[in-house]
Each structure stands twice: as C-alpha cells, then as structure tokens.
Design an enzyme around this catalytic site. Structure first.
Site, PDB file in Angstrom:
ATOM      1  N   LYS A 198      27.147 -13.703  -3.495  1.00  7.30           N
ATOM      2  CA  LYS A 198      26.829 -12.847  -2.513  1.00  7.30           C
ATOM      3  C   LYS A 198      27.405 -13.537  -1.761  1.00  7.30           C
ATOM      4  CE  LYS A 198      23.169 -10.152  -1.763  1.00  7.30           C
ATOM      5  NZ  LYS A 198      22.852  -9.429  -0.470  1.00  7.30           N
ATOM      6  N   ASN A 199      25.963 -14.345  -0.989  1.00  7.06           N
ATOM      7  CA  ASN A 199      25.749 -14.127   0.141  1.00  7.06           C
ATOM      8  C   ASN A 199      27.039 -15.360   0.295  1.00  7.06           C
ATOM      9  OD1 ASN A 199      23.961 -12.431   0.134  1.00  7.06           O
ATOM     10  ND2 ASN A 199      21.655 -13.496   0.202  1.00  7.06           N
ATOM     11  N   CYS A 253      16.948  -1.579   7.221  1.00  9.15           N
ATOM     12  CA  CYS A 253      16.540  -2.047   6.084  1.00  9.15           C
ATOM     13  C   CYS A 253      15.614  -1.748   5.710  1.00  9.15           C
ATOM     14  CB  CYS A 253      17.963  -2.863   5.182  1.00  9.15           C
ATOM     15  SG  CYS A 253      17.378  -3.897   5.250  1.00  9.15           S
ATOM     16  N   ARG A 271      16.229  -6.500  11.714  1.00  6.90           N
ATOM     17  CA  ARG A 271      17.445  -6.825  11.340  1.00  6.90           C
ATOM     18  C   ARG A 271      18.145  -7.395  12.624  1.00  6.90           C
ATOM     19  NH1 ARG A 271      18.187  -7.170   5.463  1.00  6.90           N
ATOM     20  NH2 ARG A 271      19.116  -8.676   6.296  1.00  6.90           N
ATOM     21  N   ASP A 293      14.762 -14.652  -0.905  1.00 10.85           N
ATOM     22  CA  ASP A 293      15.626 -13.944  -2.480  1.00 10.85           C
ATOM     23  C   ASP A 293      14.790 -13.851  -3.099  1.00 10.85           C
ATOM     24  OD1 ASP A 293      18.587 -14.442  -0.091  1.00 10.85           O
ATOM     25  OD2 ASP A 293      16.423 -13.204   0.170  1.00 10.85           O
ATOM     26  N   ARG A 338      24.098  -4.309  -6.129  1.00  8.06           N
ATOM     27  CA  ARG A 338      24.856  -4.649  -4.548  1.00  8.06           C
ATOM     28  C   ARG A 338      24.518  -6.060  -4.877  1.00  8.06           C
ATOM     29  NH1 ARG A 338      22.594  -2.221   0.811  1.00  8.06           N
ATOM     30  NH2 ARG A 338      24.212  -4.182   1.027  1.00  8.06           N
TER      31      ARG A 338
HETATM   32  C1  EPZ Z   1      20.297 -13.273   4.835  1.00  2.47           C
HETATM   33  O1  EPZ Z   1      20.302 -12.265   5.646  1.00  2.47           O
HETATM   34  C2  EPZ Z   1      20.840 -13.032   3.417  1.00  2.47           C
HETATM   35  N1  EPZ Z   1      21.932 -12.424   3.877  1.00  2.47           N
HETATM   36  C3  EPZ Z   1      19.820 -12.255   3.008  1.00  2.47           C
HETATM   37  O2  EPZ Z   1      19.493 -11.638   1.684  1.00  2.47           O
HETATM   38  C4  EPZ Z   1      18.692 -13.731   3.389  1.00  2.47           C
HETATM   39  O3  EPZ Z   1      17.070 -12.496   2.405  1.00  2.47           O
HETATM   40  C5  EPZ Z   1      18.578 -14.535   4.773  1.00  2.47           C
HETATM   41  O4  EPZ Z   1      20.468 -14.157   4.889  1.00  2.47           O
HETATM   42  C6  EPZ Z   1      17.325 -15.431   4.985  1.00  2.47           C
HETATM   43  O5  EPZ Z   1      17.962 -15.876   4.308  1.00  2.47           O
HETATM   44  C7  EPZ Z   1      23.435 -12.577   3.716  1.00  2.47           C
HETATM   45  O6  EPZ Z   1      23.758 -13.530   3.350  1.00  2.47           O
HETATM   46  C8  EPZ Z   1      24.485 -11.383   3.253  1.00  2.47           C
HETATM   47  P1  EPZ Z   1      18.753 -14.019   9.631  1.00  2.47           P
HETATM   48  P2  EPZ Z   1      20.488 -12.634   7.180  1.00  2.47           P
HETATM   49  O7  EPZ Z   1      19.706 -13.511  10.402  1.00  2.47           O
HETATM   50  O8  EPZ Z   1      21.489 -13.108   7.795  1.00  2.47           O
HETATM   51  C9  EPZ Z   1      15.598 -12.168  11.889  1.00  2.47           C
HETATM   52  C10 EPZ Z   1      19.568 -11.047   0.595  1.00  2.47           C
HETATM   53  O9  EPZ Z   1      18.514 -10.668  -0.718  1.00  2.47           O
HETATM   54  N2  EPZ Z   1      16.167 -12.055  13.405  1.00  2.47           N
HETATM   55  O10 EPZ Z   1      18.894 -15.129   8.639  1.00  2.47           O
HETATM   56  O11 EPZ Z   1      20.435 -10.919   8.072  1.00  2.47           O
HETATM   57  C11 EPZ Z   1      15.580 -11.522  11.051  1.00  2.47           C
HETATM   58  O12 EPZ Z   1      14.868  -9.927  11.926  1.00  2.47           O
HETATM   59  C12 EPZ Z   1      19.871 -10.948   1.437  1.00  2.47           C
HETATM   60  O13 EPZ Z   1      20.612 -10.800  -0.689  1.00  2.47           O
HETATM   61  C13 EPZ Z   1      16.412 -11.558  14.836  1.00  2.47           C
HETATM   62  O14 EPZ Z   1      15.150 -11.487  15.008  1.00  2.47           O
HETATM   63  O15 EPZ Z   1      19.275 -13.142   7.668  1.00  2.47           O
HETATM   64  C14 EPZ Z   1      14.647 -12.214  10.082  1.00  2.47           C
HETATM   65  O16 EPZ Z   1      12.522 -11.625  10.162  1.00  2.47           O
HETATM   66  C15 EPZ Z   1      18.634 -10.142   2.422  1.00  2.47           C
HETATM   67  N3  EPZ Z   1      17.702 -11.501  15.420  1.00  2.47           N
HETATM   68  C16 EPZ Z   1      15.239 -13.164  10.407  1.00  2.47           C
HETATM   69  O17 EPZ Z   1      15.574 -13.262  11.678  1.00  2.47           O
HETATM   70  C17 EPZ Z   1      18.680 -11.356  15.305  1.00  2.47           C
HETATM   71  O18 EPZ Z   1      19.790 -11.683  15.680  1.00  2.47           O
HETATM   72  C18 EPZ Z   1      15.629 -13.897   9.294  1.00  2.47           C
HETATM   73  O19 EPZ Z   1      17.091 -13.116   9.688  1.00  2.47           O
HETATM   74  C19 EPZ Z   1      18.705 -12.416  13.202  1.00  2.47           C
HETATM   75  C20 EPZ Z   1      18.328 -12.261  12.628  1.00  2.47           C
END
Ligand code: EPZ
Length: 421
Positions: A22-23, A116, A121, A307, A400
């Site tokens: 998915k990701n 969420c 996020r 995850d 999802r």
């Molecule tokens: C991706 O989310 C995945 N989703 C998530 O999977 C996964 O848990 C996550 O990466 C971490 O591996 C998809 O790929 C669609 P991040 P993403 O940006 O890109 C903070 C699932 O269950 N952050 O790496 O949103 C954020 O709040 C989902 O399949 C900021 O602060 O994750 C988090 O604490 C859930 N500012 C951390 O970084 C930003 O601008 C990691 O987020 C961006 C992120």
C-alpha cells in the site's frame, strides 16, 4: 459498518501470498502525474486507499482503471491543480500530489491533510523543503497554495526522518533545475520503489535507500510503456507472520526476498521463534511451550517499524515475562492498548512507553473497537489467539490497508468471518 467475528485458539498453519505494498503503490500512482501518457502498474493492491487515490487523480486529469490485473494511469494535461479537502481528508497521503503538481505545472493548491488517530501528522518539513527549492508557499483557509516558475535543485537537510517529506521532495526534484541532494532522507524500501519507478521515466536519481539521495533535474520525463511491478507489502507480510506467531502456529509467507523485515525477524528470534528465509518466502515456526517477552523500540527503517508495533504488542500480551514497548515515531500510537485490556491484557502505558506483562494462558475474547489501521490488525491478531469469540468492530479501518485479510487468514486455518452490519 462491517465487523469481524473471530473464534480464537486455533494455531494457524499453511502458506499465504502478500499483496502489493500500500505504502508504495499510493506514491507510484501519484508519481504518474509527473509524466503524461499511459503508465502500467502490476501488483497494485485492491484497497480503499487506492480507490481514494484514483478518485483524487481523476480530478487532476488522470484516467485510472484496472485491466486484467494491471492498474493503468492514463495521464493527460491537468485541467486544474487543486486537491480538494473532501478527497485529501480521506487519505492523508494525498498531500504527496503537492511536489509533482508544483514541479510539473508551477502551481498547486492542496488541502492540508489534518491530523489522524495516531498523531498530528504535520507537513511542516514538506513545506520548508519545497520553499528551499524556490517555491512560494502560503497556507490559507486550510489549503497549501504553492507557486514556482521552476523549482531549483538545492541541498535539503531534514531535521527528522520523514517518509512523506522525502517522497514529496524526491518527486519535486526530478523536474527541478539542477541538482538536489536530500540529506537525512528516509531509507524505507517504499522510497526505493518510488525512485526506481521514476528512473524508468528517465529521472536521474542515486542513493535511494540510503540517507543521502541525489537527483539531477531533467526537463521532461517519458512514460516507459512497460509495466512497473509494485513491491510486496512488508507490513502485511509481518502482520501475517505475527498471526502465525501469536497462535503458536507455523506460517510461510510466499514472497521473493528481500523481505525488508530484518528488525522484526531479530525480535521474533529473540522471543524464541524460528524464522527461515528461503528463495520463495519466509517461514515462522513457533516454539513449544510459548514465547518469551522482548523489548521493542520503533524507529525509521531499518529499525523496528512503527507500522508493526501494535501487532507486536498483541504478541507480547501472550508472552512469558514483561515487555517494554517504546513508540518513537508517532505521539499517539497506543490506541489498541485499552482495547487489548478489554480482552484481559495487562498493560500500563504512559506517553510513548507501554509495559506489557505477558499472560501465557492468554486473553479472553471480547467485543473490541478498531480505531486505526494497524491497531485494528493488532485486535484481529489478539482475537485469533484469545480463548472464545472476539468481535472487532469498525473494520473499515482494516480495509484501508489489508486486501482480503479475512480470506488470507482463513486459508491459514483461522475461524474469522466478515459480518456486514
Ligand atoms: C508514512 O507516513 C506511512 N504512510 C506510515 O504508514 C508510516 O507509519 C510512516 O511513514 C513512518 O514509517 C504512508 O506511506 C502512506 P513520516 P508519513 O512523514 O510519511 C513527523 C500505515 O499504517 N513529521 O515519516 O506521514 C510525523 O508527525 C501508515 O500504513 C513532522 O513532524 O510519516 C511523525 O511523527 C501510518 N513533520 C514522523 O515525522 C512533517 O512535515 C514520521 O512521519 C512530516 C512528518
């Protein structure tokens, strides 16, 4: 809202095939915006989030359809570059159209995704990086308004690892002027899949999968006309192996290596499970007499994936001993704890740390409520191992991210059925 009815206590056994990731798939479809023409994808999972992405792309000039198990994106010139709130709120990853629209058309208006269940996020790192590439960005009335005559390659250093931030910048950089270097880039395998797809379009990228990715901007890209195969879903693979583990069974996930699950395998071995990696898949065998408690701390790849944290916690509820689970990636990813406790789990959680006192004699089935995608998976796993019947409500969360999960579990011998309510 559908629910799962699960009869627990049956050790799972057999072989199962995982779907496409998915990701990764979500991003590959979005990346097709960068290049007009027809793009062919194989192994795209049939998921709610994929359909949400397709709906969003349709509003951006992309026709999408499944044709004999190929997913096709027919990309025309975008009539408009607005990603509407109604679509973005359903699927946060929609924010990833920002980079492609901005670099292809010089403008984009994308709704802020909002928070969420698992955390706020924010997308501040995405915005800051695109500003460093010369984009003028304002946030007004819940939308990101971005403009750039042509983005300029530059050096981007992310304060913290962000998968989405890395992906937005990677896609923006492929058509930017000059070279972009992303430092402290995310190393997830899904980033590698995205980079490899972009390279088939003529993008110039190296270092994907490391913390330093270099992109040489080009003036245009060309659809390759060949099909691109989405990588297998490592999180689904881990979830299915954990289903075998939690029920004390023997499960083989048929998947070509690399499995990208080294951190999970090492924790499962530490807990007493046997993991055998072969050319056509990976097999988990459970120890007789139950498994040991182990501590886990989540962190960006290649460390233990956030995850799989909820699913692993369910396993620890049945362990001999006490496990300390620390969630370092998201600030609110313990929504499964109160639900596991309804089944008799002995867990104390505070902020990002949960202490799980294992109960080898196990939990008892109960009606429980899914709150987010991976928490739902955790409750399903606990129900498979608990004595008696478990009803998991609101499994639309599960749909999802898991394709036909009940069928996959049934083929491993699980007594689980989907009840439409
Ligand atoms: C991706 O989310 C995945 N989703 C998530 O999977 C996964 O848990 C996550 O990466 C971490 O591996 C998809 O790929 C669609 P991040 P993403 O940006 O890109 C903070 C699932 O269950 N952050 O790496 O949103 C954020 O709040 C989902 O399949 C900021 O602060 O994750 C988090 O604490 C859930 N500012 C951390 O970084 C930003 O601008 C990691 O987020 C961006 C992120």
């Amino acid at each position: 809202m559908d629910q799962f009815l699960i009869q627990g206590g049956i050790p799972l056994s057999g072989e199962v095939q995982v779907s496409g990731a998915k990701n990764s798939a979500l991003k590959l479809l979005i990346a097709s915006l960068l290049c007009e023409g027809r793009h062919y994808f194989r192994n795209v999972p049939n998921l709610v989030d994929i359909h949400s992405t397709a709906k969003l792309l349709e509003t951006l000039g992309v026709k999408t359809f499944f044709e004999n198990d190929l997913f096709i994106c027919d990309v025309g010139p975008a009539q408009q570059t607005l990603a509407h709130y109604d679509l973005v709120r359903k699927m946060r990853a929609s924010i990833l159209v920002l980079g492609p629209l901005l670099t292809k058309y010089g403008r984009a208006q994308v709704s802020l995704p909002g928070g969420c269940a698992i955390g706020n996020r924010p997308i501040d790192l995405h915005i800051e990086a695109l500003r460093q590439m010369g984009a003028e960005i304002t946030i007004e009335e819940g939308y990101v308004h971005a403009r750039a005559s042509r983005l300029k390659g530059t050096k981007i250093l992310f304060d913290q690892v962000t998968v989405g931030g890395t992906e937005n910048v990677l896609m923006a950089a492929v058509l930017a002027e000059g070279k972009t270097v992303i430092e402290n880039a995310a190393k997830e395998p899904e980033i590698v899949d995205l980079a490899n797809f972009l390279i088939t379009l003529g993008a110039k990228i190296k270092g994907q999968g490391t913390s330093c990715i270099e992109i040489e901007g080009v003036n245009s890209l060309r659809a390759s006309g060949k099909e691109y195969v989405v990588m297998p879903d490592r999180i689904e693979a881990g979830t299915l192996l954990l289903a075998g583990a939690i029920t004390g069974g023997r499960v083989k996930v048929q998947q070509a290596p690399p499995f990208h699950l080294e951190a999970l395998f090492s924790k499962l071995r530490e807990a007493g499970f046997k993991i055998v990696e072969e050319a056509d898949g990976v097999t988990l065998e459970s120890p007789s007499g139950g498994h040991r408690a182990v501590d886990v701390t989540t962190a960006p790849y290649p460390h233990f994936p956030t995850d799989l944290q909820a699913q692993f916690m369910a396993l620890m509820c049945f362990a001999h001993g006490t496990s300390v689970i620390t969630e370092t990636v998201f600030e609110n990813r313990f929504m499964h704890v109160p639900e596991l406790m309804r089944m008799g789990a002995d867990i104390t959680s505070k902020s990002r740390v949960a202490v799980v006192r294992g109960r080898p004699r196990g939990l008892t089935g109960a009606p429980v409520m899914a709150t987010d995608l991976r928490a739902s998976a955790s409750l399903v796993l606990a129900g498979l191992a608990a004595q008696g019947q478990t009803t998991v409500n609101r499994i639309y969360h599960l749909d999802r991210g898991y394709e036909r999960l009940e069928q996959k579990l049934q083929c491993l011998g699980a007594k689980v059925e989907r009840i439409a309510t």
